[in-house]
Design a protein around this motif. Structure first.
Motif, mmCIF file in Angstrom:
data_model
loop_
_atom_site.group_PDB
_atom_site.id
_atom_site.type_symbol
_atom_site.label_atom_id
_atom_site.label_comp_id
_atom_site.label_asym_id
_atom_site.label_seq_id
_atom_site.Cartn_x
_atom_site.Cartn_y
_atom_site.Cartn_z
ATOM 1 N N LYS A 98 0.852 -1.189 0.000
ATOM 2 C CA LYS A 98 0.000 0.000 0.000
ATOM 3 C C LYS A 98 0.889 1.241 0.000
ATOM 4 C CE LYS A 98 -4.081 -1.952 2.090
ATOM 5 N NZ LYS A 98 -4.717 -2.214 0.842
ATOM 6 N N VAL A 99 0.381 2.331 -0.562
ATOM 7 C CA VAL A 99 1.094 3.604 -0.579
ATOM 8 C C VAL A 99 1.377 4.024 0.863
ATOM 9 C CG1 VAL A 99 0.874 6.062 -1.125
ATOM 10 C CG2 VAL A 99 0.116 4.355 -2.768
ATOM 11 N N GLY A 100 2.589 4.500 1.113
ATOM 12 C CA GLY A 100 2.960 4.993 2.437
ATOM 13 C C GLY A 100 3.422 3.932 3.416
ATOM 14 N N GLN A 101 3.405 2.682 3.002
ATOM 15 C CA GLN A 101 3.810 1.584 3.868
ATOM 16 C C GLN A 101 5.338 1.454 3.834
ATOM 17 O OE1 GLN A 101 2.194 -2.123 2.357
ATOM 18 N NE2 GLN A 101 1.213 -2.510 4.323
ATOM 19 N N LYS A 144 5.346 6.197 -2.723
ATOM 20 C CA LYS A 144 4.552 7.407 -2.534
ATOM 21 C C LYS A 144 3.358 7.504 -3.471
ATOM 22 C CE LYS A 144 8.444 9.872 -0.719
ATOM 23 N NZ LYS A 144 9.490 10.824 -0.924
ATOM 24 N N LYS A 145 3.333 6.643 -4.498
ATOM 25 C CA LYS A 145 2.190 6.677 -5.414
ATOM 26 C C LYS A 145 1.856 5.251 -5.851
ATOM 27 C CE LYS A 145 5.016 7.664 -9.463
ATOM 28 N NZ LYS A 145 5.233 8.470 -10.634
ATOM 29 N N PRO A 146 0.576 5.025 -6.134
ATOM 30 C CA PRO A 146 0.182 3.681 -6.575
ATOM 31 C C PRO A 146 0.687 3.410 -7.987
ATOM 32 C CG PRO A 146 -1.688 5.181 -6.668
ATOM 33 C CD PRO A 146 -0.542 5.949 -6.052
ATOM 34 N N THR A 171 -0.956 -0.209 -4.166
ATOM 35 C CA THR A 171 -2.319 0.297 -4.230
ATOM 36 C C THR A 171 -2.538 1.373 -3.165
ATOM 37 O OG1 THR A 171 -3.081 -1.456 -2.740
ATOM 38 C CG2 THR A 171 -3.240 -1.888 -5.092
ATOM 39 N N GLU A 172 -3.645 2.097 -3.299
ATOM 40 C CA GLU A 172 -3.995 3.155 -2.311
ATOM 41 C C GLU A 172 -4.259 2.550 -0.962
ATOM 42 O OE1 GLU A 172 -3.999 6.437 -2.417
ATOM 43 O OE2 GLU A 172 -3.551 6.635 -4.525
#
Length: 172
Positions: A98-101, A144-146, A171-172
């Motif tokens: 996931k984004v931000g993980q 930072k982006k999907p 993914t988001e």
């Protein structure tokens, strides 16, 4: 900007070196007794060398301040992914995130040296390291982006090197 400064600095010093060679070439036709000549060239050479070291040291320090990628570091709650390279494939213990993980890829190799490069959908490199037998290199990434990211080998490893890749989905 910094690459342009490094380029101009290099051009200036190359011009200085060419100037020294031209000076020597022009003055090489003059005959003088070697023992009677006071060698000012040695002094000029010494100051030129010291100046070169100082200027290039400063240029190196300035240009390495702002690297084009985030500094790699471990974070809390990061996902650990085992990434093993082998002729001619990558084996990832997980490839969906996931984004931000925050993620750490523990990169190694089963056979020979490989490169481990993660590229976004525009084929811009996101992160990279060496994959070496009997050694693990950690690579810390937070997408930072999907999108769909590719893992490509950056080190020629044999005849099917060009097909060595894996896919990561974010993914988001």
């Amino acid at each position: 900007m910094y690459q342009q400064a490094a380029w101009f600095t290099t051009i200036i010093f190359i011009a200085g070196i060419i100037g020294v060679f031209v000076y020597v070439l022009i003055n090489s036709s003059q005959k003088e007794e070697y023992a009677s000549v006071k060698h000012k060239g040695h002094t000029v050479q010494k100051f030129y060398f010291l100046g070169l070291i100082v200027v290039l040291g400063i240029a190196t320090t300035i240009t390495l301040q702002d690297l084009p990628f985030d500094r790699a570091k471990a974070q809390e709650n990061q996902i650990e992914v085992d990434a093993t390279a082998m002729q001619f494939a990558f084996e990832l213990s997980q490839n969906e995130f996931k984004v931000g993980q925050p993620i750490v890829f523990n990169v190694t190799s089963k056979d020979v040296n490989h490169g481990f490069g993660i590229y976004d959908d525009n084929m811009q490199i996101v992160a990279q390291t060496q994959a070496m037998p009997e050694y693990t290199n950690p690579v810390y990434v937070t997408f930072k982006k999907p999108g769909t990211y590719k893992v490509l080998c950056l080190e020629y490893c044999g005849i099917a090197h060009h097909v060595m890749q894996a896919t990561i989905t974010v993914t988001e």
